[in-house]
Design a protein around this motif. Structure first.
Motif, PDB file in Angstrom:
ATOM      1  N   THR A 473      13.102  10.608   4.745  1.00 51.58           N
ATOM      2  CA  THR A 473      12.179  11.673   5.305  1.00 51.58           C
ATOM      3  C   THR A 473      10.958  10.926   5.954  1.00 51.58           C
ATOM      4  O   THR A 473      10.262  11.661   6.440  1.00 51.58           O
ATOM      5  CB  THR A 473      11.652  12.395   3.958  1.00 51.58           C
ATOM      6  N   LYS A 474      11.219   9.628   6.258  1.00 51.55           N
ATOM      7  CA  LYS A 474       9.940   8.731   6.900  1.00 51.55           C
ATOM      8  C   LYS A 474       8.624   9.223   6.330  1.00 51.55           C
ATOM      9  O   LYS A 474       7.764   9.270   7.178  1.00 51.55           O
ATOM     10  CB  LYS A 474      10.206   9.423   8.430  1.00 51.55           C
ATOM     11  N   VAL A 475       8.461   9.351   5.147  1.00 50.94           N
ATOM     12  CA  VAL A 475       7.356   9.557   4.414  1.00 50.94           C
ATOM     13  C   VAL A 475       6.994   8.578   3.412  1.00 50.94           C
ATOM     14  O   VAL A 475       7.852   7.959   2.671  1.00 50.94           O
ATOM     15  CB  VAL A 475       7.340  11.009   3.798  1.00 50.94           C
ATOM     16  N   SER A 476       5.598   8.090   3.327  1.00 49.73           N
ATOM     17  CA  SER A 476       5.022   6.949   2.507  1.00 49.73           C
ATOM     18  C   SER A 476       4.221   7.706   1.659  1.00 49.73           C
ATOM     19  O   SER A 476       3.385   8.711   1.931  1.00 49.73           O
ATOM     20  CB  SER A 476       4.490   5.984   3.345  1.00 49.73           C
ATOM     21  N   LYS A 477       4.164   7.148   0.238  1.00 42.40           N
ATOM     22  CA  LYS A 477       3.313   7.591  -0.721  1.00 42.40           C
ATOM     23  C   LYS A 477       2.606   6.386  -1.490  1.00 42.40           C
ATOM     24  O   LYS A 477       3.275   5.285  -1.554  1.00 42.40           O
ATOM     25  CB  LYS A 477       4.006   8.343  -1.907  1.00 42.40           C
ATOM     26  N   THR A 478       1.326   6.361  -1.612  1.00 41.65           N
ATOM     27  CA  THR A 478       0.388   5.096  -1.879  1.00 41.65           C
ATOM     28  C   THR A 478      -0.410   5.522  -3.211  1.00 41.65           C
ATOM     29  O   THR A 478      -0.824   6.619  -3.312  1.00 41.65           O
ATOM     30  CB  THR A 478      -0.564   4.823  -0.807  1.00 41.65           C
ATOM     31  N   GLN A 479      -0.278   4.568  -4.133  1.00 41.05           N
ATOM     32  CA  GLN A 479      -1.023   4.798  -5.434  1.00 41.05           C
ATOM     33  C   GLN A 479      -2.126   3.598  -5.260  1.00 41.05           C
ATOM     34  O   GLN A 479      -1.779   2.435  -5.242  1.00 41.05           O
ATOM     35  CB  GLN A 479      -0.257   4.765  -6.523  1.00 41.05           C
ATOM     36  N   ASN A 480      -3.514   3.673  -5.598  1.00 44.53           N
ATOM     37  CA  ASN A 480      -4.598   2.708  -5.439  1.00 44.53           C
ATOM     38  C   ASN A 480      -5.143   2.473  -6.760  1.00 44.53           C
ATOM     39  O   ASN A 480      -5.196   3.486  -7.602  1.00 44.53           O
ATOM     40  CB  ASN A 480      -5.714   3.142  -4.417  1.00 44.53           C
TER      41      ASN A 480
END
Length: 1298
Positions: A473-480
């Protein structure tokens, strides 16, 4: 009329003679062989007929009429054998279509007999028009002997055997033609299918098609076609039709239905020889067949991204009926709606589906089915969905102590394809320790990445990031997350009071603990003697550390106690500080012990008080209520918290007053402002005792709630009390109105006077018994009743009316009396004797009779009352007015008279009737007496049946009597006559333009009477008359009068026989009208001017108005003179003409003159007062008129009168005519001159009823004239004062007083 045609023996012989036997048989098929015997039998019957006498008609071997005189048929045949008639042409068999015209030929050579046609053995008649057969006629040239039979519009009934016959004549024998058959061809009716043409067929199944062609002659041939192609193999057979000779043809063929047959036409063609063109019936084949498999459009790609909205179309071709479509996903129905395209012959369904991750690897199907599908057809597609992880989360602790390791994990939920995870601390990427991938939900993969990292003090507060990237999907998800590093505080200290100064217990002390440095700042905790202190304030941060305050209220336990403060944080290192306090405090505890838990009255109570630790030592004192006691002190000893303990002894004598009282022991010290105390509650056992405040009497209003309190005390408190009232115990729940709100208070709801009285109470417990008494006083409003009702008293005696009241309380002046009658009477003397009220009336009169109301009021609502009737007894008094002293009735033996005697008296009144001073015999059926009572009034009525002048015109005496006396009245039964004059003629009211008068009517003479008012004033030229309306009223308002004018009024009565004299012996009532009221405005001026014009002065007027009035007066005078002379001329002209039954010309002019005179009259005020009044003019001012003038009244009464004129209400009263021939007489013609009464001779009088009355005796109350002329002759002049001659009256109006 057609007759059966004979078939002579010649018929068969003729065929044999001509050697045409075979032809005859052709003309007579075998199925018609029965006709020949019938014709033979008919011929024999007609051959045997012999002519009798006279000239008659017979049938000689045929149906021809022959005239003969006793000559046999055989002799006639022989006589005419020389001139034989023969057929030139004979009818032949004929076939014709229904509705066409058929002609059967018949030509006779030398025809001498009567030629007729025969149809199936029936003669059609000799006339060529053939009456009775509208479609049949004989045509052709008669001279040539042509008798052709023409049949128009041939019908089925015409299908028969015909022959032509020539009857016997003088010169020839009868001849009969050969038989001809008329064959009528009838085409079949509209064919029809014997099946439901709307029923659908299923492809592949066999069906029978049946077509019926009805009512054909000959039978029809049926051909079946499918889409124009003939169907073979049809089987046909015939059966009887709806009528004789008609046939139905039924054809049947078997067809196997195919899908291609849908919509094609099935046709049935039927024809026969009657018509060249076939008739047909058609039906459309409706063949059901299954649809083709559906096709899914719009799903071309291999992979679908989650969140995409798919628009899919399912198309299904063919099928009848159209296919039903539905979408399913993994067997679950998504959509059941579709649309049909009749043009394209397909069904279509559009599905809107939003793709979710759960749809990955889901099977999407479209199914088609119709009514004839064995199983649904479907098309399926498997969905491949790419989607991102729903969540990315960091797992582990982000807090760590300096120089220790962090162990963290980053987890990405299921995705397709799986994601790649990278770690970042600030801008620096960290290497993961391990990566784990596993199968997740919805067909995806989960990803887990682990990280191990050692922290330092510099890492505190930095951001740690976990990044998950999906290549599909070319999508990134980030958790900080933020890193937190712990390290310990650096310093701790306490600020508080000096440790060397003692403090009093209860003093508030603030201890503050400070801590500097550390991450996070230190957590401060207070401890007392090593135990945590829970009530310290929260920690407060400052720029270099944290502080926490402890607020103390010093107590005994704080004496020499050690407080210390600990500073700790997550770095797991503690730093502490401490402080010690000195406290002065009172006794920490107080306790009293006794020698027993409970005491009896008079027993000694021994108490010991122990005081707990105190600093310094305490002293002890005793008290009981307001009393102070000195105890015996014991030596002190050391105690806890560094203090001292002391004790004291006390002795008391127990009594019931000490029960539940507190004995207080108090500890105190001179160095301390406060001390300590405790108490001991005494439990003294004693029997029930009633309080001095116990009420001895309770007052309550009836219907209220009564509360009777019982103030009792006892120990033990379990006290049982017995209530008694009227020597009966009160039991709970026996009466729902009695209940105890508590154990000792009695509540009575809706209390009544029955509950009043004393209540005895007996209370008991384990220690003994006590008694008390309470009085309940119930107050209630009075209820009053008469001691005697009604009260009877004789007239003039003394009446005592007594009423008795039931009330509580009984007060003075409680009774009042009220008269309930309308007229005021003098009330008697009122006296009260206890509960009785007395009204004494001296010298009772009849006015005192009636109801008196006794009212009792003792201050409680509502007051009571009762009505007492006072009945005054008096002797009978008979009503004796003029209407009671006379009764009129005809004496001809046909009427019934009623004599009424009405008396008032108390007690009961009885009546005695006498006739001419002789007691009446009521056994006589002609006399009947009945008495009716209405209150104190009694009415006795005698009914005299068939009144006879000789026997019943008499004096009837009525005597009314009771115990106190009697009264008598004479009633005279007389013949009907004119009325008596009214009496008591008086003025009621007067205004400026009207006068209201009143009088008492006199005896009416036995007939309905009317009243007429006569009046005049000084300036009037004659009397004015006004008839009272409604008739029979005893008061009347005369309107249209002049203001400030004196009038003289009189009144008399009139009935159908005549009129009475004037009231009060011809007395005259003189009345002056009031002045005209002042009026302002145009309306007042108009009325004022109208009055001025009438000749009434109203004050000074302006000059121009005076001139105008003079001119107007001259014109008015001229107009009046013209009206007067014109009227007189019209009357003279009226005397010269007119015949009976017509209206003379003079009368018409007189009527016109009357109208003019009405216009000229200025006496009408036009005030709208008493509109109903009728006004009548009489010319003579001092005379009475003959009854004919008032015959208009007869129609309103119960008798038959026939007036010669019709009444028409005039517009107002009119003055009398100045010119009259005789001051004492008056002509009726002059009355009619003014058009008040119009002759109506043109309408004949209604016929008189027959003398014999068919009604029942009780209905024969009115009398009738025995005779009356049908035409009224011209009236003669009659003196109006002259009464009608007695001998001229009808017998019914005559009467002799016996």
């Amino acid at each position: 009329m057609a007759m059966p045609a004979p078939l002579p023996a010649l018929a068969t012989a003729r065929c044999s003679a001509r050697h045409e036997h075979s032809a005859c048989h052709e003309r007579f098929p075998a199925r018609y062989n029965w006709i020949i015997p019938v014709f033979l039998l008919a011929g024999l019957i007609f051959s045997s007929m012999v002519v009798t006498q006279g000239e008659v008609s017979v049938l000689c071997g045929s149906a021809l009429p022959v005239k003969a005189h006793n000559i046999s048929c055989q002799d006639q045949v022989i006589a005419r054998a020389g001139a034989q008639q023969v057929f030139r042409s004979e009818p032949r068999n004929l076939t014709v279509r229904m509705g066409a015209t058929a002609v059967l030929r018949c030509e006779v050579l030398r025809a001498s007999g009567t030629v007729q046609w025969v149809k199936d053995g029936l003669l059609l008649g000799p006339e060529r028009s053939l009456p009775g057969f509208p479609r049949y006629s004989m045509i052709g040239n008669l001279r040539r002997g042509q008798y052709h039979l023409q049949i128009d519009n041939v019908q089925l009934d015409d299908d028969a055997i015909f022959n032509c016959q020539a009857g016997r004549s003088e010169s020839s024998e009868p001849i009969i033609s050969n038989l001809a058959w008329l064959d009528v061809l009838i085409p079949p009716s509209q064919p029809y299918f014997e099946m439901d043409t709307l029923q659908y067929w299923v492809a592949g199944r066999k069906y029978s098609v049946i077509c019926v062609a009805p009512d054909a002659k000959p039978e029809a041939e049926i051909t079946l076609y499918k889409d124009g192609v003939e169907l073979t193999g049809a089987e046909s057979f015939t059966m009887s039709g709806s009528k004789d000779k008609l046939l139905n043809t039924r054809a049947q063929v078997t067809i196997t239905a195919r899908s291609s047959d849908n919509g094609q036409q099935l046709s049935c063609h039927a024809k026969n020889s009657a018509h060249s063109s076939p008739v047909q019936a058609t039906m459309t084949m409706n063949v059901y067949f299954p649809p083709q498999p559906p096709v899914i459009l719009g799903l071309e790609g291999q992979e679908i991204r989650a969140g995409t909205m798919l628009v899919l179309e399912c198309v299904c071709q063919s099928g009848n009926p159209r296919a039903n479509l539905q979408w399913t996903k993994d067997g679950e129905v998504l959509l059941k709606t579709w649309e049909e395209d009749a043009v394209a012959h397909m069904s279509r369904s559009i599905l809107y589906l939003k793709i979710r991750p759960a749809d990955n690897q889901a099977v999407l199907s479209c199914e088609s089915v119709n009514l004839v599908s064995e199983d649904p057809l479907s098309t399926s597609r498997t969905l491949t969905v790419i989607f991102d992880p729903a969540k990315v989360k960091l797992v582990g602790s982000f807090h760590s102590i300096e120089n220790e390791e962090l162990n963290l994990s980053c987890f990405a939920t299921s995705s397709n394809p799986p994601v790649e995870i990278r770690w970042w601390l600030g801008n620096r990427e960290l290497n993961s320790t391990a990566v784990i991938m596993e199968e997740g939900e919805n067909g995806g993969m989960t990803t887990l990445s682990n990280l191990t990292y050692q922290v330092s003090k510099q890492d505190n507060g930095m951001k740690l990031s976990c990044v998950a990237f999906n290549r599909g999907t070319k999508v990134s998800k980030t958790q900080n997350a933020e890193i937190y590093v712990y390290y310990p505080p650096q310093k701790v200290w306490i600020e508080g009071p000096s440790q060397d100064v003692p403090l009093h217990a209860g003093t508030k002390v603030q201890l503050v603990c400070f801590s500097a440095g550390g991450n996070p700042p230190g957590n401060l905790h207070w401890y007392k003697n090593g135990m945590s202190v829970p009530n310290a304030f929260r920690s407060t941060l400052f720029d270099k550390g944290v502080t926490r305050e402890l607020s103390l209220v010093l107590s005994a336990s704080d004496n020499m106690a050690v407080y210390h403060c600990d500073a700790t944080n997550e770095a797991e290192k503690t730093i502490s500080a401490q402080i010690r306090l000195q406290v002065l405090f009172p006794a920490v505890s107080m306790k009293i012990t006794a020698n027993s838990d409970q005491f009896y009255r008079g027993q000694t109570v021994a108490l010991e008080c122990n005081s707990g630790s105190s600093n310094p030592k305490s002293n002890i004192s005793w008290s009981l209520g307001t009393q102070r006691f000195q105890g015996v002190d014991q030596p002190h000893r050391k105690a806890e918290y560094g203090g001292f303990s002391v004790s004291s002894l006390l002795s008391l004598n127990a009594s019931s007053q000490f029960h539940n009282q507190r004995v207080i022991c108090q500890s105190y010290s001179a160095k301390l402002p406060e001390g300590a105390r405790t108490f001991f509650k005494l439990n003294v056992l004693y029997p029930p005792e009633f309080s001095p405040d116990q009420p001895t009497q309770i007052q309550v209003v009836e219907d209220d709630m009564a509360t009777i309190p019982l103030l009792v005390s006892a120990n033990p408190e379990e006290v049982s009390c017995i209530w008694k009232h009227s020597r009966k115990n009160l039991v709970k729940e026996r009466d729902v109105r009695f209940h105890w709100s508590n154990e000792f208070t009695l509540v009575i709801e809706n209390v009544t006077r029955k509950e009043a009285g004393s209540y005895q109470i007996e209370c008991t417990n384990e220690e003994g018994v006590s008694h008390s008494m309470i009085l309940l006083d119930v107050l209630y409003a009075p209820s009053v009743k008469a001691e005697k009702e009604p009260v009877y008293v004789n007239l003039g005696a003394t009446a005592d009316l007594i009423c008795v009241a039931d009330a509580n309380p009984i007060i003075s002046d409680m009774f009042t009396w009220k008269w309930l009658g309308e007229e005021e009477v003098e009330m008697g003397e009122e006296i009260q004797q206890d509960e009785s009220g007395l009204l004494t009336i001296h010298g009772v009169t009849r006015k005192h009779a009636g109801f008196y109301q006794c009212i009792a009021n003792n201050g409680l609502a509502p007051p009571g009352s009762t009505d007492v009737q006072l009945v005054v007894q008096f002797k009978p008094v008979i009503q004796k007015g003029p209407q009671w002293r006379k009764v009129a009735s005809r004496g001809d033996g046909t009427t019934t008279a009623e004599l009424a005697c009405r008396a008032e008296g108390i007690p009961n009144v009885d009546f005695i009737w006498e006739k001419n001073q002789m007691l009446m015999d009521f056994e006589n059926p002609r006399y009947e007496e009945r008495t009716v009572r209405e209150g104190s009034f009694y009415t006795s009525t005698i009914q005299v049946v068939n009144v006879s002048a000789l026997l019943d015109y008499a004096i009837f005496s009525c005597t009314a009597r009771n115990l106190l006396g009697d009264d008598m009245l004479d009633i005279q039964l007389v013949s009907t006559n004119h009325p008596d004059p009214p009496s008591s003629f008086r003025l009621v009211s007067v205004s400026y333009s009207s006068v209201t008068l009143e009088w008492i009517p006199g005896f009416d003479g036995g007939l309905p009477q009317k009243f007429r008012v006569r009046y005049h004033w000084d300036k009037s030229v004659s009397f004015m008359y006004m008839d009272v309306f409604p008739p029979g009223e005893a008061s009347f308002t005369v309107t249209g009068l002049l203001s400030n004018t004196t009038y003289n009024f009189s009144i008399n009565a009139i009935n159908a026989i005549g009129e009475s004299g004037y009231a009060d012996n011809n007395a005259v009532l003189t009345i002056s009208t009031m002045d005209y009221p002042d009026m302002v405005g145009p309306i007042g001026e108009e009325v004022h001017n109208r009055i001025c014009f009438c000749g009434v002065a109203s004050g000074a007027v302006p000059t121009y108005l005076a001139v105008f009035m003079v001119v107007f007066g001259v014109l008015l005078l001229a107009n009046s003179l013209g009206c007067f002379f014109g009227l007189k001329w019209g009357k003279k002209q009226g005397h010269t003409g007119g015949v009976e039954g017509t209206v003379p010309n003079g009368a018409k002019k007189e009527e016109e003159g009357s109208i003019q005179s009405t216009v000229c009259n200025k006496y009408e005020s036009r005030e709208k007062i008493n509109k109903a009044a009728q006004r009548t003019l009489l010319i003579d001012s001092g005379s009475e008129t003959d009854s004919n003038v008032y015959e208009k009244y007869a129609s309103e009464g119960p008798h038959y009168y026939y007036p010669t004129v019709d009444y028409r209400p005039p517009a107002g009263p009119h003055p009398e005519e100045v010119h009259r021939p005789d001051p004492h007489s008056h002509l009726y013609e002059e009355v009619r001159d003014l058009a008040l009464y119009q002759d109506a001779p043109s309408s004949p009088l209604p016929p008189l009823p027959p003398f014999h009355d068919q009604r029942l005796p009780h209905q024969r109350n009115e009398w009738k004239l025995s005779a009356f002329p049908q035409h009224v002759p011209q009236q003669k002049a009659v003196d109006v004062r002259q009464a009608p001659n007695y001998s001229e009256l009808p017998f019914e109006l005559r009467g002799e007083l016996v």
